[in-house]
Motif scaffolding. Sequence first.
Motif, PDB file in Angstrom:
ATOM      1  N   ALA A   1      31.632  22.693   8.907  1.00  0.00           N
ATOM      2  CA  ALA A   1      31.792  21.390   8.259  1.00  0.00           C
ATOM      3  C   ALA A   1      30.423  20.849   7.865  1.00  0.00           C
ATOM      4  O   ALA A   1      29.497  20.850   8.674  1.00  0.00           O
ATOM      5  N   PRO A   2      30.255  20.405   6.623  1.00  0.00           N
ATOM      6  CA  PRO A   2      28.937  19.933   6.186  1.00  0.00           C
ATOM      7  C   PRO A   2      28.560  18.602   6.819  1.00  0.00           C
ATOM      8  O   PRO A   2      29.425  17.793   7.177  1.00  0.00           O
ATOM      9  N   VAL A   3      27.261  18.384   6.967  1.00  0.00           N
ATOM     10  CA  VAL A   3      26.765  17.067   7.355  1.00  0.00           C
ATOM     11  C   VAL A   3      26.961  16.131   6.170  1.00  0.00           C
ATOM     12  O   VAL A   3      26.561  16.441   5.046  1.00  0.00           O
ATOM     13  N   ALA A   4      27.600  15.014   6.413  1.00  0.00           N
ATOM     14  CA  ALA A   4      27.846  14.057   5.337  1.00  0.00           C
ATOM     15  C   ALA A   4      26.544  13.369   4.937  1.00  0.00           C
ATOM     16  O   ALA A   4      25.836  12.834   5.791  1.00  0.00           O
ATOM     17  N   ASP A   5      26.218  13.413   3.646  1.00  0.00           N
ATOM     18  CA  ASP A   5      25.046  12.731   3.104  1.00  0.00           C
ATOM     19  C   ASP A   5      23.785  13.028   3.936  1.00  0.00           C
ATOM     20  O   ASP A   5      23.147  12.113   4.470  1.00  0.00           O
TER      21      ASP A   5
ATOM     22  N   ALA B   1      17.470  24.335  23.753  1.00  0.00           N
ATOM     23  CA  ALA B   1      18.882  24.511  23.384  1.00  0.00           C
ATOM     24  C   ALA B   1      19.790  24.205  24.571  1.00  0.00           C
ATOM     25  O   ALA B   1      20.825  23.532  24.435  1.00  0.00           O
ATOM     26  N   GLU B   2      19.390  24.682  25.755  1.00  0.00           N
ATOM     27  CA  GLU B   2      20.154  24.392  26.972  1.00  0.00           C
ATOM     28  C   GLU B   2      20.208  22.887  27.228  1.00  0.00           C
ATOM     29  O   GLU B   2      21.271  22.325  27.547  1.00  0.00           O
ATOM     30  N   LEU B   3      19.073  22.214  27.072  1.00  0.00           N
ATOM     31  CA  LEU B   3      19.023  20.777  27.311  1.00  0.00           C
ATOM     32  C   LEU B   3      19.819  19.999  26.272  1.00  0.00           C
ATOM     33  O   LEU B   3      20.505  19.023  26.596  1.00  0.00           O
ATOM     34  N   LEU B   4      19.741  20.428  25.012  1.00  0.00           N
ATOM     35  CA  LEU B   4      20.517  19.752  23.973  1.00  0.00           C
ATOM     36  C   LEU B   4      22.014  19.909  24.211  1.00  0.00           C
ATOM     37  O   LEU B   4      22.806  19.038  23.837  1.00  0.00           O
ATOM     38  N   GLY B   5      22.404  21.006  24.850  1.00  0.00           N
ATOM     39  CA  GLY B   5      23.808  21.176  25.211  1.00  0.00           C
ATOM     40  C   GLY B   5      24.293  20.087  26.151  1.00  0.00           C
ATOM     41  O   GLY B   5      25.457  19.668  26.085  1.00  0.00           O
ATOM     42  N   THR B   6      23.404  19.593  27.013  1.00  0.00           N
ATOM     43  CA  THR B   6      23.774  18.502  27.922  1.00  0.00           C
ATOM     44  C   THR B   6      23.762  17.153  27.223  1.00  0.00           C
ATOM     45  O   THR B   6      24.228  16.157  27.792  1.00  0.00           O
TER      46      THR B   6
ATOM     47  N   VAL C   1      25.776  21.476  19.980  1.00  0.00           N
ATOM     48  CA  VAL C   1      25.944  22.923  19.999  1.00  0.00           C
ATOM     49  C   VAL C   1      24.724  23.512  19.291  1.00  0.00           C
ATOM     50  O   VAL C   1      24.209  22.931  18.332  1.00  0.00           O
ATOM     51  N   THR C   2      24.259  24.660  19.774  1.00  0.00           N
ATOM     52  CA  THR C   2      22.979  25.177  19.310  1.00  0.00           C
ATOM     53  C   THR C   2      23.040  26.678  19.034  1.00  0.00           C
ATOM     54  O   THR C   2      23.945  27.378  19.486  1.00  0.00           O
ATOM     55  N   ALA C   3      22.047  27.148  18.301  1.00  0.00           N
ATOM     56  CA  ALA C   3      21.812  28.579  18.105  1.00  0.00           C
ATOM     57  C   ALA C   3      20.303  28.778  18.042  1.00  0.00           C
ATOM     58  O   ALA C   3      19.584  27.958  17.472  1.00  0.00           O
ATOM     59  N   VAL C   4      19.837  29.864  18.652  1.00  0.00           N
ATOM     60  CA  VAL C   4      18.410  30.143  18.756  1.00  0.00           C
ATOM     61  C   VAL C   4      18.173  31.615  18.470  1.00  0.00           C
ATOM     62  O   VAL C   4      18.976  32.471  18.850  1.00  0.00           O
TER      63      VAL C   4
ATOM     64  N   VAL D   1      18.505  25.742  15.837  1.00  0.00           N
ATOM     65  CA  VAL D   1      19.331  24.833  15.036  1.00  0.00           C
ATOM     66  C   VAL D   1      20.367  24.199  15.959  1.00  0.00           C
ATOM     67  O   VAL D   1      20.799  24.807  16.947  1.00  0.00           O
ATOM     68  N   ALA D   2      20.749  22.969  15.639  1.00  0.00           N
ATOM     69  CA  ALA D   2      21.720  22.250  16.462  1.00  0.00           C
ATOM     70  C   ALA D   2      22.560  21.333  15.585  1.00  0.00           C
ATOM     71  O   ALA D   2      22.080  20.826  14.563  1.00  0.00           O
ATOM     72  N   ARG D   3      23.790  21.143  16.015  1.00  0.00           N
ATOM     73  CA  ARG D   3      24.700  20.165  15.402  1.00  0.00           C
ATOM     74  C   ARG D   3      25.400  19.394  16.513  1.00  0.00           C
ATOM     75  O   ARG D   3      25.621  19.924  17.615  1.00  0.00           O
ATOM     76  N   LEU D   4      25.777  18.167  16.233  1.00  0.00           N
ATOM     77  CA  LEU D   4      26.534  17.385  17.211  1.00  0.00           C
ATOM     78  C   LEU D   4      27.881  18.045  17.485  1.00  0.00           C
ATOM     79  O   LEU D   4      28.600  18.437  16.556  1.00  0.00           O
ATOM     80  N   ARG D   5      28.221  18.145  18.765  1.00  0.00           N
ATOM     81  CA  ARG D   5      29.496  18.760  19.154  1.00  0.00           C
ATOM     82  C   ARG D   5      30.684  17.938  18.659  1.00  0.00           C
ATOM     83  O   ARG D   5      31.777  18.467  18.450  1.00  0.00           O
ATOM     84  N   SER D   6      30.470  16.659  18.444  1.00  0.00           N
ATOM     85  CA  SER D   6      31.562  15.830  17.925  1.00  0.00           C
ATOM     86  C   SER D   6      31.886  16.157  16.472  1.00  0.00           C
ATOM     87  O   SER D   6      32.955  15.794  15.967  1.00  0.00           O
ATOM     88  N   ASP D   7      30.963  16.847  15.764  1.00  0.00           N
ATOM     89  CA  ASP D   7      31.177  17.212  14.359  1.00  0.00           C
ATOM     90  C   ASP D   7      31.682  18.642  14.199  1.00  0.00           C
ATOM     91  O   ASP D   7      32.496  18.926  13.318  1.00  0.00           O
ATOM     92  N   VAL D   8      31.168  19.557  15.006  1.00  0.00           N
ATOM     93  CA  VAL D   8      31.514  20.987  14.893  1.00  0.00           C
ATOM     94  C   VAL D   8      31.567  21.582  16.282  1.00  0.00           C
ATOM     95  O   VAL D   8      31.023  21.035  17.246  1.00  0.00           O
ATOM     96  N   ASP D   9      32.235  22.742  16.401  1.00  0.00           N
ATOM     97  CA  ASP D   9      32.308  23.387  17.718  1.00  0.00           C
ATOM     98  C   ASP D   9      31.327  24.542  17.862  1.00  0.00           C
ATOM     99  O   ASP D   9      31.241  25.147  18.933  1.00  0.00           O
ATOM    100  N   ARG D  10      30.579  24.845  16.806  1.00  0.00           N
ATOM    101  CA  ARG D  10      29.566  25.893  16.889  1.00  0.00           C
ATOM    102  C   ARG D  10      28.642  25.764  15.691  1.00  0.00           C
ATOM    103  O   ARG D  10      28.949  25.100  14.698  1.00  0.00           O
ATOM    104  N   VAL D  11      27.479  26.406  15.801  1.00  0.00           N
ATOM    105  CA  VAL D  11      26.533  26.485  14.698  1.00  0.00           C
ATOM    106  C   VAL D  11      25.890  27.853  14.777  1.00  0.00           C
ATOM    107  O   VAL D  11      25.781  28.434  15.862  1.00  0.00           O
ATOM    108  N   ARG D  12      25.480  28.385  13.631  1.00  0.00           N
ATOM    109  CA  ARG D  12      24.893  29.716  13.607  1.00  0.00           C
ATOM    110  C   ARG D  12      23.605  29.716  12.802  1.00  0.00           C
ATOM    111  O   ARG D  12      23.431  28.905  11.894  1.00  0.00           O
TER     112      ARG D  12
END
Length: 381
Positions: free
Chosen positions: A7-11, A163-168, A172-175, A195-206
């Motif tokens: 899902a794209p980041v809005a604006d 990435a581990e800390l951002l998970g808390t 969601v992250t990818a490294v 790279v990271a995205r809010l878990r409330s927006d997506v369930d994974r990022v690559r």
Amino acid sequence: MPPGTLAPVADPRIVDLFAGPGGLDVAARWLDVPAIGIEWDPNAHRTRRAAGLVSEFGDVRGYGPHAFPDANVLCGGPPCQTFTVAGGGSGRRALDEVRELAHRLVRERVLSPDTLAALHDERTRLVLEPLRWILRAKDGGRAFRAVVLEQVPAVLPLWETMAELLGTEGYVTAVGVLRSEQFGVPQTRRRAILVARLRSDVDRVRLPAPTHQTYRRGVPRDEGDLHFAPWTSMGDALGRRDFRVRSNYGTGGNPQDRGTREWYEPAATVTGKVGRNQVLPYDGSPAERFSHAEAGLLQTFPADFPWRGSDIDQQIGNAIPPRLAAHVLDAVLGLGTAPERYDEFVARSWGPTREDPEEEDASLLTDLDAVGSEKDPQPIG
């Protein structure tokens, strides 16, 4: 939306820490994503202004996300001199301590100047700044929707810790480590990417998927994996043939054994000493040096990008290749850019440039002296 599409980041709107001359910001412009970069080196800032990139001249430690309320994407490539293999290695030796400080920053939300002074080298401390910004934004109720961090491969363990800390913290992250030639850059440069995205927006990022073959010394590109486009050579990028390049760096630790690449191969990593590399024509004519425009092309900057100030080789070598940055931004922001557009991006003229009044340049140097005199940065947090 097709299954598996992010899902794209809005604006999306980027604030770019340690922005340098604009490698990531050039990529953002290609992708039509607004960006503002913070940079405290007056030479890189002159280049940015001449290129018309939106910029803030200053030290990232003196700012926070509240100063950029419209930004919902954080990007950053902290200084790498203490981490790079070519440097003294103080950052690598301090890596475990920096990782522990990252944990403390998440727990305590503040690190005092006395705590940070244990790291000795101010540049090493700067690698924690993106985490400070992320936490400040989240605690202020305006969490960044996406994050992109890049550094030399030696920093990968710290990115894994972050990435581990951002998970808390709800991300969601990818490294991983990306090879630039696998994304059409005419250079074998490796970068550690988070790279990271809010878990409330997506369930994974690559991380982005490679589009080009991996370069292997001695293996012609027409014999590589045909599922990928051939890697791009120096000759492709520069429109020149029949030359070899002798590197400024020794091979295998021997300063007398300087590596060479032929025109039909990708360049070795473009560093701040790229101007010392020797370009040796096959016809035996005198050795040449890469011009700034040519060195920029090996980084995938536009041919007419307006390099300004002094120490331009260092500006070029410090930058993330815009083509690699565009792939990373596209992947994390969910833009879905067609692969064939990347060749179009790199071939574009940058267009009109802006010249700077001499008195403004003098004021930048004065401002930098003032910033550089601050021995005790504000607490991180």
